[in-house]
Design a protein around this motif. Sequence first.
Motif, PDB file in Angstrom:
ATOM      1  N   LYS A  98       0.858  -1.184   0.000  1.00 44.84           N
ATOM      2  CA  LYS A  98       0.000   0.000   0.000  1.00 44.84           C
ATOM      3  C   LYS A  98       0.894   1.232   0.000  1.00 44.84           C
ATOM      4  O   LYS A  98       2.035   1.181   0.443  1.00 44.84           O
ATOM      5  CB  LYS A  98      -0.929   0.014   1.210  1.00 44.84           C
ATOM      6  CG  LYS A  98      -0.210  -0.030   2.550  1.00 44.84           C
ATOM      7  CD  LYS A  98      -1.196  -0.043   3.694  1.00 44.84           C
ATOM      8  CE  LYS A  98      -0.464  -0.132   5.039  1.00 44.84           C
ATOM      9  NZ  LYS A  98      -1.398  -0.084   6.181  1.00 44.84           N
ATOM     10  N   HIS A 100      -0.337   4.346   1.314  1.00 51.01           N
ATOM     11  CA  HIS A 100      -0.640   5.149   2.497  1.00 51.01           C
ATOM     12  C   HIS A 100      -0.184   4.438   3.762  1.00 51.01           C
ATOM     13  O   HIS A 100       0.080   3.239   3.768  1.00 51.01           O
ATOM     14  CB  HIS A 100      -2.142   5.407   2.561  1.00 51.01           C
ATOM     15  CG  HIS A 100      -2.962   4.161   2.415  1.00 51.01           C
ATOM     16  ND1 HIS A 100      -3.311   3.355   3.475  1.00 51.01           N
ATOM     17  CD2 HIS A 100      -3.492   3.564   1.317  1.00 51.01           C
ATOM     18  CE1 HIS A 100      -4.010   2.338   3.046  1.00 51.01           C
ATOM     19  NE2 HIS A 100      -4.147   2.428   1.737  1.00 51.01           N
ATOM     20  N   SER A 101      -0.083   5.204   4.831  1.00 48.12           N
ATOM     21  CA  SER A 101       0.368   4.656   6.111  1.00 48.12           C
ATOM     22  C   SER A 101      -0.812   4.538   7.049  1.00 48.12           C
ATOM     23  O   SER A 101      -1.094   5.432   7.838  1.00 48.12           O
ATOM     24  CB  SER A 101       1.429   5.573   6.722  1.00 48.12           C
ATOM     25  OG  SER A 101       2.564   5.627   5.902  1.00 48.12           O
ATOM     26  N   SER A 102      -1.496   3.421   6.962  1.00 45.57           N
ATOM     27  CA  SER A 102      -2.607   3.138   7.882  1.00 45.57           C
ATOM     28  C   SER A 102      -2.236   1.908   8.687  1.00 45.57           C
ATOM     29  O   SER A 102      -1.059   1.557   8.769  1.00 45.57           O
ATOM     30  CB  SER A 102      -3.889   2.934   7.078  1.00 45.57           C
ATOM     31  OG  SER A 102      -3.686   1.928   6.117  1.00 45.57           O
ATOM     32  N   SER A 103      -3.209   1.272   9.277  1.00 45.86           N
ATOM     33  CA  SER A 103      -2.938   0.098  10.091  1.00 45.86           C
ATOM     34  C   SER A 103      -2.139  -0.945   9.317  1.00 45.86           C
ATOM     35  O   SER A 103      -2.534  -1.361   8.238  1.00 45.86           O
ATOM     36  CB  SER A 103      -4.259  -0.517  10.562  1.00 45.86           C
ATOM     37  OG  SER A 103      -4.029  -1.746  11.205  1.00 45.86           O
ATOM     38  N   ARG A 104      -1.006  -1.365   9.875  1.00 44.57           N
ATOM     39  CA  ARG A 104      -0.129  -2.263   9.141  1.00 44.57           C
ATOM     40  C   ARG A 104      -0.617  -3.692   9.128  1.00 44.57           C
ATOM     41  O   ARG A 104      -0.169  -4.473   8.274  1.00 44.57           O
ATOM     42  CB  ARG A 104       1.282  -2.199   9.707  1.00 44.57           C
ATOM     43  CG  ARG A 104       1.367  -2.581  11.174  1.00 44.57           C
ATOM     44  CD  ARG A 104       2.725  -2.204  11.728  1.00 44.57           C
ATOM     45  NE  ARG A 104       3.702  -3.261  11.554  1.00 44.57           N
ATOM     46  CZ  ARG A 104       4.971  -3.043  11.199  1.00 44.57           C
ATOM     47  NH1 ARG A 104       5.399  -1.846  10.968  1.00 44.57           N
ATOM     48  NH2 ARG A 104       5.805  -4.040  11.071  1.00 44.57           N
ATOM     49  N   ASP A 109      -6.651  -2.802   4.400  1.00 42.80           N
ATOM     50  CA  ASP A 109      -5.971  -1.534   4.126  1.00 42.80           C
ATOM     51  C   ASP A 109      -4.978  -1.640   2.984  1.00 42.80           C
ATOM     52  O   ASP A 109      -4.446  -0.614   2.553  1.00 42.80           O
ATOM     53  CB  ASP A 109      -5.253  -1.041   5.380  1.00 42.80           C
ATOM     54  CG  ASP A 109      -6.214  -0.430   6.389  1.00 42.80           C
ATOM     55  OD1 ASP A 109      -5.759  -0.032   7.470  1.00 42.80           O
ATOM     56  OD2 ASP A 109      -7.421  -0.364   6.083  1.00 42.80           O
ATOM     57  N   TYR A 110      -4.688  -2.841   2.533  1.00 39.62           N
ATOM     58  CA  TYR A 110      -3.695  -3.015   1.479  1.00 39.62           C
ATOM     59  C   TYR A 110      -4.364  -3.003   0.109  1.00 39.62           C
ATOM     60  O   TYR A 110      -5.414  -3.602  -0.100  1.00 39.62           O
ATOM     61  CB  TYR A 110      -2.908  -4.314   1.700  1.00 39.62           C
ATOM     62  CG  TYR A 110      -1.935  -4.173   2.840  1.00 39.62           C
ATOM     63  CD1 TYR A 110      -2.348  -4.348   4.152  1.00 39.62           C
ATOM     64  CD2 TYR A 110      -0.609  -3.821   2.613  1.00 39.62           C
ATOM     65  CE1 TYR A 110      -1.455  -4.186   5.211  1.00 39.62           C
ATOM     66  CE2 TYR A 110       0.288  -3.662   3.664  1.00 39.62           C
ATOM     67  CZ  TYR A 110      -0.147  -3.842   4.961  1.00 39.62           C
ATOM     68  OH  TYR A 110       0.730  -3.671   5.999  1.00 39.62           O
TER      69      TYR A 110
END
Length: 123
Positions: A98, A100-104, A109-110
């Motif tokens: 991904k 963006h930097s969201s929940s890893r 989110d990917y």
Amino acid sequence: VQLQAFGGGLVQAGGSLRLSCAVSGRTINNLNMAWFRQAPGKDREFVGAIRWSGSNTGVVDSVKGRLTISRTVAKNTLFLEMNGLKPEDTAVYYCAAKVHSSSRNAAADYDYWGQGTLVTVSS
């Protein structure tokens, strides 16, 4: 962005494998990347991740000390080094990316996924 995962196979308990994820369409140092796995009959689970900068690399406690995430920027490739494999590590392993930097650790989110590579560990 396209991801191609490979390197899975059949290995005996205690053995080792190295999974690779070849990235095209974007440089790996502009992507937050992760490995997930899905065992038969179970939900996909987060294994570990590495930030776009190469920092904050880590894996979940259940595989810590046995599985390690790394990357080679020059080859635009992500790796999952797997040692001391156990039968419970049997799963299809997926690489994901991904921007963006969201929940890893949240699969949703990917944005980009590889096709998965099967790892089977026999007892």
